[in-house]
Design an enzyme around this catalytic site. Structure first.
Site, PDB file in Angstrom:
ATOM      1  N   SER A 188       8.805  -6.899   7.706  1.00 15.60           N
ATOM      2  CA  SER A 188       9.883  -6.300   6.901  1.00 15.60           C
ATOM      3  C   SER A 188       9.310  -5.431   5.783  1.00 15.60           C
ATOM      4  O   SER A 188       8.769  -5.931   4.812  1.00 15.60           O
ATOM      5  CB  SER A 188      10.820  -7.375   6.342  1.00 15.60           C
ATOM      6  OG  SER A 188      10.267  -8.035   5.246  1.00 15.60           O
ATOM      7  N   ARG A 204     -16.330  29.749  -9.429  1.00 16.94           N
ATOM      8  CA  ARG A 204     -16.862  30.123  -8.110  1.00 16.94           C
ATOM      9  C   ARG A 204     -16.703  31.630  -7.870  1.00 16.94           C
ATOM     10  O   ARG A 204     -15.589  32.161  -7.927  1.00 16.94           O
ATOM     11  CB  ARG A 204     -16.097  29.345  -7.033  1.00 16.94           C
ATOM     12  CG  ARG A 204     -16.368  29.763  -5.617  1.00 16.94           C
ATOM     13  CD  ARG A 204     -17.743  29.347  -5.174  1.00 16.94           C
ATOM     14  NE  ARG A 204     -17.938  29.633  -3.758  1.00 16.94           N
ATOM     15  CZ  ARG A 204     -19.118  29.502  -3.149  1.00 16.94           C
ATOM     16  NH1 ARG A 204     -20.187  29.104  -3.837  1.00 16.94           N
ATOM     17  NH2 ARG A 204     -19.224  29.773  -1.867  1.00 16.94           N
ATOM     18  N   GLU A 218       7.023   1.566  -2.414  1.00 18.86           N
ATOM     19  CA  GLU A 218       8.290   1.537  -3.174  1.00 18.86           C
ATOM     20  C   GLU A 218       9.357   2.397  -2.489  1.00 18.86           C
ATOM     21  O   GLU A 218      10.147   3.078  -3.139  1.00 18.86           O
ATOM     22  CB  GLU A 218       8.053   1.916  -4.640  1.00 18.86           C
ATOM     23  CG  GLU A 218       7.128   0.887  -5.295  1.00 18.86           C
ATOM     24  CD  GLU A 218       7.198   0.824  -6.792  1.00 18.86           C
ATOM     25  OE1 GLU A 218       8.287   1.066  -7.348  1.00 18.86           O
ATOM     26  OE2 GLU A 218       6.160   0.496  -7.404  1.00 18.86           O
TER      27      GLU A 218
END
Ligand SMILES: Cc1cc2nc3c(=O)[nH]c(=O)nc-3n(C[C@H](O)[C@H](O)[C@H](O)COP(=O)(O)OP(=O)(O)OC[C@H]3O[C@@H](n4cnc5c(N)ncnc54)[C@H](O)[C@@H]3O)c2cc1C
Length: 392
Positions: free
Chosen positions: A140, A278, A373
């Site tokens: 569950s 970069r 959640e």
């Protein structure tokens, strides 16, 4: 409308009170100085050092809403959101440990605990005890109320038998809120919440999961074998566990929204820095419009996630309806975190795909935001129900 309220309403959602601002600064400094140096090792070792957890207690971020008389900070739910966001900007694992403690465990005891339970547990939860919240089982998850864990009424105590799965903080926790059914014949109306101490006879923590992301956060099975829980440790009323579960998760998911905002923000800051450092084709890659537009899009998604999350938290603190807004915040922020972290890996090029740079970890850590959640589909169901009423 009073003048104060009018003034309050004209403030942007991101405007912080003096207390909120200073609390956030303290947590940001802590995250940079104490947490950042440990992040890579924690991920590698899949563990949060106990000293770091103790430092969270010392900082007062393990009992944010716990009243001062019980040793807590007596602050707001919104403060928890700020703390979780700041921690997740550096490490999502410590963020979820603190999140579960505040938005689920402390929150549930605050809302449903008796005065005796508050007096017994709050001083510990504010100073030394980690808490965990145990609803899910192997069979569950989304269908949470189909849980099989059983509680048998023995008069002065209950006996809990069953297994819980996926329990965050289980390796560290001393106190567990465990949902079990006292009368399966009544379906979800038999579900009851219990405050279970790690030392209770018949309780043990089982296997720890080996995970894709938030690796330092413990996620374990719980084994209950006739676990003896005193009647005085029923949280709320017998048979009202389903209500506690729904209502705490409605609030808890705002914390996950905050975790996702923090993860996205942390990755994004790395991306901005790297794009300026970069060089390709003789100039920093941040000077290419294609890169600039990509970063601008990501910044917008993070801002929208933050506004949704702050709004849901502020609604909750003012006692206004927030269920739809909380589900939207988690839904949107977790999707945004997935997109932002993925794009930042691309900004780093090949280096982003290696463990030497921090962005692959953000990419791994975000994924759980669409799972725990309530999965993304569950958030969509909550939102649909709210906008369509009983039809959905
Ligand atoms: C790292 C981690 C930490 C966790 N921590 C905790 C914790 O502390 N406490 C706790 O109780 N639980 C915890 N969980 C469990 C978590 O809440 C569940 O994994 C989650 O609710 C999903 O349940 P499930 O895994 O059984 O997936 P399932 O429910 O089996 O879902 C599988 C897929 O089916 C979809 N699906 C299912 N039903 C429907 C439907 N009716 N309509 C449409 N789609 C559907 C889902 O959206 C999902 O995509 C944790 C999980 C993880 C991964």
């Amino acid at each position: 409308m009073t003048e104060t309220l009018a003034a309050h309403r004209s403030l942007p959602l991101t405007d912080l009170s003096e207390d909120e601002h200073s609390f956030r600064s303290v947590v940001r400094d802590f995250a940079e100085e104490k947490l950042r140096p440990l992040v890579s090792r924690m991920d590698h070792e899949a563990q949060i050092p106990r000293e770091l957890i103790d430092a969270c207690f010392d900082l007062g971020i393990m009992g944010i809403e716990i009243p001062e008389k019980h040793g807590g900070a007596g602050a707001t739910f919104f403060m928890s959101v700020l703390v979780v966001e700041e921690l997740a900007r550096v490490d999502a694992s410590l963020a979820v440990l603190v999140d579960v403690q505040n938005t689920l465990v402390n929150n549930a005891v605050l809302r449903w605990g008796t005065e005796d339970q508050k007096a017994r547990y709050f001083p510990k939860l504010a100073s030394a005890w980690v808490g965990a919240y145990a609803l899910s089982e192997a069979g569950s998850g989304s269908d949470a109320f189909a849980l099989a864990c059983r509680a048998v009424d023995k008069g002065d105590h209950f006996e809990l038998t069953g297994r819980k799965l996926w329990i965050t903080n289980a390796a560290e926790a001393e106190l567990f809120i465990v949902m079990a059914n006292v009368d399966p014949g009544k379906g979800y109306k038999g579900i009851t919440a219990f405050l279970v101490e790690r030392s209770f006879p018949g309780f043990s923590v089982g296997k720890k999961e080996d995970k894709l992301g938030i690796r330092a956060s413990s996620t374990c099975e719980l084994v209950l074998e006739g676990c003896r829980v005193p009647r005085a440790n029923v949280l709320g009323e017998v048979g009202k566990g389903y209500k506690i579960a729904i209502e705490t998760l409605n609030e808890g998911r705002i914390g996950i929204g905050a975790q996702m905002v923090g993860v996205a923000q942390g990755a994004f800051e790395c991306g901005i820095k790297y794009a300026q450092e970069r060089s390709q084709f003789g100039k920093p890659i941040a000077e290419f419009q294609a890169v600039q537009f990509q970063l601008a899009d990501l910044a917008t998604e993070i801002e929208a996630s933050r506004l949704l999350t702050y709004n849901a938290a502020r609604l909750r603190d003012m006692g206004a309806p927030f269920i739809k807004e909380a589900a939207m915040a988690k839904l949107f922020a977790s999707r945004a975190a997935e997109h932002v972290t993925s794009k930042v890996v691309e900004v780093y090029g090949g280096y982003g795909f290696t463990r030497e740079y921090p962005v692959e970890k953000y990419f791994r850590d975000q994924k759980v935001g669409q799972i725990y959640e309530g999965t993304t589909n569950m958030q969509l169901m909550v939102i649909a129900k709210q906008i369509l009423g009983k039809m959905a």
